[in-house]
Design a protein around this motif. Sequence first.
Motif, PDB file in Angstrom:
ATOM      1  N   THR A 289      -9.176   1.767  -4.631  1.00 22.97           N
ATOM      2  CA  THR A 289      -9.457   1.635  -3.199  1.00 22.97           C
ATOM      3  C   THR A 289      -8.428   0.724  -2.534  1.00 22.97           C
ATOM      4  OG1 THR A 289     -11.832   1.967  -3.533  1.00 22.97           O
ATOM      5  CG2 THR A 289     -11.153   0.884  -1.492  1.00 22.97           C
TER       6      THR A 289
ATOM      7  N   ASN B 241      -5.110   2.635  -2.193  1.00 26.09           N
ATOM      8  CA  ASN B 241      -5.153   3.613  -1.106  1.00 26.09           C
ATOM      9  C   ASN B 241      -5.042   2.936   0.258  1.00 26.09           C
ATOM     10  OD1 ASN B 241      -5.394   5.779  -2.866  1.00 26.09           O
ATOM     11  ND2 ASN B 241      -7.633   5.750  -2.838  1.00 26.09           N
ATOM     12  N   TYR B 242      -5.706   1.799   0.402  1.00 26.77           N
ATOM     13  CA  TYR B 242      -5.640   1.080   1.676  1.00 26.77           C
ATOM     14  C   TYR B 242      -4.219   0.570   1.924  1.00 26.77           C
ATOM     15  CZ  TYR B 242      -6.272  -2.463   5.249  1.00 26.77           C
ATOM     16  OH  TYR B 242      -6.145  -3.215   6.387  1.00 26.77           O
TER      17      TYR B 242
ATOM     18  N   VAL C 148      -1.380   1.743   0.803  1.00 27.20           N
ATOM     19  CA  VAL C 148      -0.501   2.869   1.128  1.00 27.20           C
ATOM     20  C   VAL C 148      -0.744   3.341   2.556  1.00 27.20           C
ATOM     21  CG1 VAL C 148       0.042   5.270   0.586  1.00 27.20           C
ATOM     22  CG2 VAL C 148      -0.259   3.614  -1.261  1.00 27.20           C
ATOM     23  N   SER C 149      -2.007   3.378   2.966  1.00 26.20           N
ATOM     24  CA  SER C 149      -2.327   3.830   4.327  1.00 26.20           C
ATOM     25  C   SER C 149      -1.763   2.896   5.386  1.00 26.20           C
ATOM     26  CB  SER C 149      -3.848   3.945   4.501  1.00 26.20           C
ATOM     27  OG  SER C 149      -4.461   2.656   4.534  1.00 26.20           O
ATOM     28  N   GLN C 150      -1.500   1.649   4.996  1.00 26.70           N
ATOM     29  CA  GLN C 150      -0.942   0.667   5.924  1.00 26.70           C
ATOM     30  C   GLN C 150       0.583   0.598   5.854  1.00 26.70           C
ATOM     31  OE1 GLN C 150      -3.029  -1.027   8.197  1.00 26.70           O
ATOM     32  NE2 GLN C 150      -4.361   0.551   7.332  1.00 26.70           N
ATOM     33  N   GLY C 151       1.181   1.527   5.094  1.00 22.24           N
ATOM     34  CA  GLY C 151       2.639   1.598   5.031  1.00 22.24           C
ATOM     35  C   GLY C 151       3.281   0.687   4.003  1.00 22.24           C
ATOM     36  N   THR C 152       2.521   0.233   3.029  1.00 22.77           N
ATOM     37  CA  THR C 152       3.074  -0.644   1.999  1.00 22.77           C
ATOM     38  C   THR C 152       4.073   0.104   1.124  1.00 22.77           C
ATOM     39  OG1 THR C 152       1.028  -1.933   1.939  1.00 22.77           O
ATOM     40  CG2 THR C 152       2.490  -2.115   0.032  1.00 22.77           C
TER      41      THR C 152
END
Length: 234
Positions: free
Chosen positions: A14, A17-18, A20-24
Amino acid sequence: MDKDGQGELSAIITGFNYAVSQGTDIINMSLDYQNGNPTAYPAAYNEVVAVGSVNKSNQHASYSNTGNHLELVTYGEDSIDGSYPNPLQWIYSSYYKIDWNASVVYIGEYLYAGTSQATPQVSGLIALMIAANPNLTAIEIKTILRQTATDLGDPGKDDIFGYGLINPAAALNTTNLSLTPTTQPSCGADLDCSGSVNIQDYQAWLNSSSGDLNGNGIIEITDLVNVLYLWIKI
C-alpha cells in the motif's frame, strides 16, 4: 511498520502504491536478514536493485544476504572477525532506537551497521544520476550501475557481491557523458582520416576517445561494429 519494526506485507505494498501515485522516482527499503539466504521479494524482482553490504575491507558482511538476485554492494560495515558488527565500524545514521524497559521509541542519530545503512547509499546515487539526467530510464540506470561497479570476489557477477561495489564517481561520469552528444569525427569510421578503413582504425578505436562514432557520448560495442563493418566492406 510499527514501533517494533513489525508489519504486514500488504501495508508495505500500500505504501509503495501511494508513493508511486505521488510521482516518487525512488523507493528505498531495507528488511531483516533471513537465515539460509532465500530468494527474497521484492528484492528479487527485475525492477528492483538488490543491495548487499561489505565492510571497510571490502569483505562480505556477516549479516548480508547473498544470492543470484543480488546486484550491488556498498558499505554497511561489519566486524573484522565475522561476529556481531563492531560499533567502532558502524555508520552514523538516522534511526529509531527502542528502550524495551521503558517501552519508549527514540528517533535520532545513532551508530548502526547493516544493509539499512548500505541501501540508502545506492538510492542516493540513483537520485544524483536522475538529477543529472532526468531522461534516464530504469534500465539505463541499472546498466550504468552494473557497468561502473568495482568487481569484487569471483570475476564477473557472483552471488556474494553481485556486479560489485558501487562506484559513484564512475556512475555519475557516465551519466554526465550521456547528456552531451559529441561531434562525430569528420572521417567517420576512418579514424585516422587516411582515406580508408583498415586495421589502424581498429587500433585507433581501441586507444582513443575519438572512437565514439555514433556520437552518444559513450564508446561501446556499436562503435566497434561500425569500424569492423566498414573495414570488411571496403
